[in-house]
Design an enzyme around this catalytic site. Sequence first.
Site, PDB file in Angstrom:
ATOM      1  N   LYS A 213       0.941  -1.152  -0.012  1.00 42.15           N
ATOM      2  CA  LYS A 213       0.117  -0.001   0.032  1.00 42.15           C
ATOM      3  C   LYS A 213       0.991   1.057   0.171  1.00 42.15           C
ATOM      4  O   LYS A 213       0.654   2.099  -0.684  1.00 42.15           O
ATOM      5  CB  LYS A 213      -0.867   0.035   1.351  1.00 42.15           C
ATOM      6  CG  LYS A 213      -1.876   1.080   1.254  1.00 42.15           C
ATOM      7  CD  LYS A 213      -2.756   1.085   2.564  1.00 42.15           C
ATOM      8  CE  LYS A 213      -3.413   2.240   2.614  1.00 42.15           C
ATOM      9  NZ  LYS A 213      -4.646   2.246   3.631  1.00 42.15           N
ATOM     10  N   GLY A 273      -5.095  -1.603   4.835  1.00 38.50           N
ATOM     11  CA  GLY A 273      -4.406  -2.724   4.403  1.00 38.50           C
ATOM     12  C   GLY A 273      -4.939  -4.080   4.578  1.00 38.50           C
ATOM     13  O   GLY A 273      -5.048  -4.925   3.794  1.00 38.50           O
ATOM     14  N   ARG A 274      -5.445  -4.428   5.793  1.00 39.03           N
ATOM     15  CA  ARG A 274      -6.084  -5.567   6.225  1.00 39.03           C
ATOM     16  C   ARG A 274      -7.367  -5.814   5.580  1.00 39.03           C
ATOM     17  O   ARG A 274      -7.968  -6.938   5.709  1.00 39.03           O
ATOM     18  CB  ARG A 274      -6.156  -5.952   7.806  1.00 39.03           C
ATOM     19  CG  ARG A 274      -6.732  -4.847   8.565  1.00 39.03           C
ATOM     20  CD  ARG A 274      -6.372  -4.823   9.978  1.00 39.03           C
ATOM     21  NE  ARG A 274      -6.777  -3.575  10.535  1.00 39.03           N
ATOM     22  CZ  ARG A 274      -6.351  -2.360  10.894  1.00 39.03           C
ATOM     23  NH1 ARG A 274      -4.970  -2.377  10.227  1.00 39.03           N
ATOM     24  NH2 ARG A 274      -6.600  -1.538  11.502  1.00 39.03           N
ATOM     25  N   GLU A 360      -5.093  -6.649  14.715  1.00 41.61           N
ATOM     26  CA  GLU A 360      -4.773  -5.282  14.417  1.00 41.61           C
ATOM     27  C   GLU A 360      -5.666  -4.163  14.238  1.00 41.61           C
ATOM     28  O   GLU A 360      -5.557  -3.252  14.519  1.00 41.61           O
ATOM     29  CB  GLU A 360      -4.221  -5.275  12.982  1.00 41.61           C
ATOM     30  CG  GLU A 360      -3.425  -4.231  12.560  1.00 41.61           C
ATOM     31  CD  GLU A 360      -2.056  -4.117  11.610  1.00 41.61           C
ATOM     32  OE1 GLU A 360      -0.995  -4.330  11.646  1.00 41.61           O
ATOM     33  OE2 GLU A 360      -2.808  -4.314  10.200  1.00 41.61           O
ATOM     34  N   LYS A 516       9.053  -0.671  14.440  1.00 47.32           N
ATOM     35  CA  LYS A 516       9.446  -0.388  13.275  1.00 47.32           C
ATOM     36  C   LYS A 516      10.763   0.597  13.514  1.00 47.32           C
ATOM     37  O   LYS A 516      11.700   0.565  12.986  1.00 47.32           O
ATOM     38  CB  LYS A 516       8.473   0.016  12.240  1.00 47.32           C
ATOM     39  CG  LYS A 516       7.542  -0.595  11.512  1.00 47.32           C
ATOM     40  CD  LYS A 516       6.857  -0.139  10.538  1.00 47.32           C
ATOM     41  CE  LYS A 516       5.744  -0.686  10.027  1.00 47.32           C
ATOM     42  NZ  LYS A 516       4.596  -0.296   9.450  1.00 47.32           N
TER      43      LYS A 516
HETATM   44  O1  LIG Z   1       0.958  -2.810   2.250  1.00 42.35           O
HETATM   45  P1  LIG Z   1       2.312  -2.193   3.064  1.00 42.35           P
HETATM   46  O2  LIG Z   1       2.068  -0.743   2.813  1.00 42.35           O
HETATM   47  O3  LIG Z   1       3.409  -2.514   2.504  1.00 42.35           O
HETATM   48  O4  LIG Z   1       1.875  -2.283   4.433  1.00 42.35           O
HETATM   49  C1  LIG Z   1       1.974  -3.875   4.788  1.00 42.35           C
HETATM   50  C2  LIG Z   1       1.438  -3.892   6.500  1.00 42.35           C
HETATM   51  O5  LIG Z   1       2.446  -2.875   7.133  1.00 42.35           O
HETATM   52  C3  LIG Z   1       2.228  -2.785   8.660  1.00 42.35           C
HETATM   53  O6  LIG Z   1       2.906  -3.689   9.357  1.00 42.35           O
HETATM   54  C4  LIG Z   1       0.599  -2.402   9.088  1.00 42.35           C
HETATM   55  O7  LIG Z   1       0.641  -2.901  10.367  1.00 42.35           O
HETATM   56  C5  LIG Z   1      -0.280  -3.455   8.072  1.00 42.35           C
HETATM   57  O8  LIG Z   1      -1.523  -3.132   8.342  1.00 42.35           O
HETATM   58  C6  LIG Z   1       0.270  -3.448   6.757  1.00 42.35           C
HETATM   59  O9  LIG Z   1      -0.786  -4.442   5.948  1.00 42.35           O
END
Ligand SMILES: O=P(O)(O)OC[C@H]1O[C@H](O)[C@H](O)[C@@H](O)[C@@H]1O
Length: 568
Positions: A213, A273-274, A360, A516
């Site tokens: 995303k 995302g989820r 989450e 992170k």
């Molecule tokens: O799709 P992206 O931006 O790479 O994110 C991937 C993942 O990153 C993070 O860890 C979020 O907590 C998730 O909700 C997300 O799905």
Amino acid sequence: MASSALISETQPWKDLKGHVEDIKRTHLRELMSDAERCRSMMVEFEDILLDYSRQCATLDTIDKLFTLAEAASLKQKIERMYNGERINSTENRSVSHVALRAPRDAVICSDGKNVVPDVWKVLDKIKEFSERVRNGAWVGATGKVLKDVIAVGIGGSFLGPLFVHKSLQTDPEASEHASGRQLHFLANVDPIDVARNISGLNPETTLVVVVSKTFTTAETMLNARTLREWISAALGPSAVAKHMVAVSTNLPLVEKFGIDPNNAFAFWDWVGGRFSVCSAVGVLPLSLQYGFPIVEKFLKGAQSIDQHFHSAPFDKNIPVLLGLLSVWNVSFLGYPARAILPYSQALEKFAPHIQQVSMESNGKGVSIDGVPLPFEAGEIDFGEPGTNGQHSFYQLIHQGRVIPCDFIGIVKSQQPVYLKGEVVNNHDELMSNFFAQPDALAYGKTPEQLRRENVPHHLIPHKTFTGNRPSLSLLLPSLTAYNIGQLLAIYEHRVAVQGFIWGINSFDQWGVELGKSLATKVRKQLHASRVKGEPVEGFNYSTTTMLTRYLEATSDVPSDPPTLLPRI
Ligand SMILES: O=P(O)(O)OC[C@H]1O[C@H](O)[C@H](O)[C@@H](O)[C@@H]1O
């Protein structure tokens, strides 16, 4: 309820608290003997049957939960979601994943703009692209058909598509369309995951789909760079244009990475995302594997539940009932976990996906207004397909901790097996367990029963099952692409219902950020120590010791190594 008031301060919440004692006095054995109650606790939508009669709840409990829903303004909150209002207030975004599976002529607005045409523009592009790849009109740099796909992504850009892929893999219709093709998922930044993914694959016939995303996720971007190197090393840098495409909301970063923006498939920040499996995140890799028409059926299934969730009265509304019952189990009966137990191997990745969707979303400590919650929100989700779980963790569920269970059964197997001379066919054998376990949990086995069976006195405590352990059963007619979409949407909406009742923001995930940023500090230290020989500094005793040991034991790693890819 005023928007900043906590739901736990309302009268309906207090009434439910007071009601707990009544329920604790009533054993499920008793509740199950009331056929009228049980009849009222069965709900059907299309061919899906939900039976929640084995919940530790009476019809009065359910009424009280509906009153709680009113106090939480559940109906209005659902409406706000469907109207595209910015209900994800901490990120100032709307939450419009229902638009991802809306029919072409539907109008679903996000921030006042109908987003359905944008959705279909991308779906049409995916259809066209996936057909070209599948029929060989789009080939790799050496002219070979791209029959293998590696989807690189993590979290929401991985778990949902993996669950759907695993579910479709043995569906006769879907598998026929996947003949000769392979779909892989690279998520973990562990180089072992790279090795396992590319082992046996030929870059000439492989298409890499980078799914992110944000297009900034450290794990995904390093894995994407690794696969870019794998392709360039074998076929030359210009091959990347033919062998790598992307799914993202961040198209400028896609281009910067070196992927042609024409080969990027967009989605939008109003898709969490989820909740993104129905966007290009899932639709592109799945269409490459199974063809767009199969994936369209999956979207239609999800859409059928979107309509049901939006329009069915609460007492007939499967996601609403499931959400309310989960709140009852977590916040009132005090059961912190939920087991997701699909009696279908095809659903082997369902629980891991729901883990993210649920934990989450609802693993929060403050209300949507930032007020610390005086109660626990969210639950610990885990699960395995039956009957594997039965031979693993069910012992604890039967005689140890009380864990409300979701039993998910399928009427018609994707892959029936009949053996001449067997008492029942293989699917019946599986389903015998699906039907038996909920009653074993509900009724248990009393010392009296054991004595009647002449069980030795000293074993009676060990063989006693207290019962009174809640579960619910969902029976799906089959596991087609359509039903898989329905199952997904039921759980997505259930999780939202829980968050709406608890009064939290189910659509942000600030809790993943701290780890992170600390990893960034460690990454900098590792680089400085390897390249400039700098000592480990600025960490506590524990981390300093561990890091120093790690660096010392890997002192043979060159500071500026040549590219080295896995060799298996
Ligand atoms: O799709 P992206 O931006 O790479 O994110 C991937 C993942 O990153 C993070 O860890 C979020 O907590 C998730 O909700 C997300 O799905």
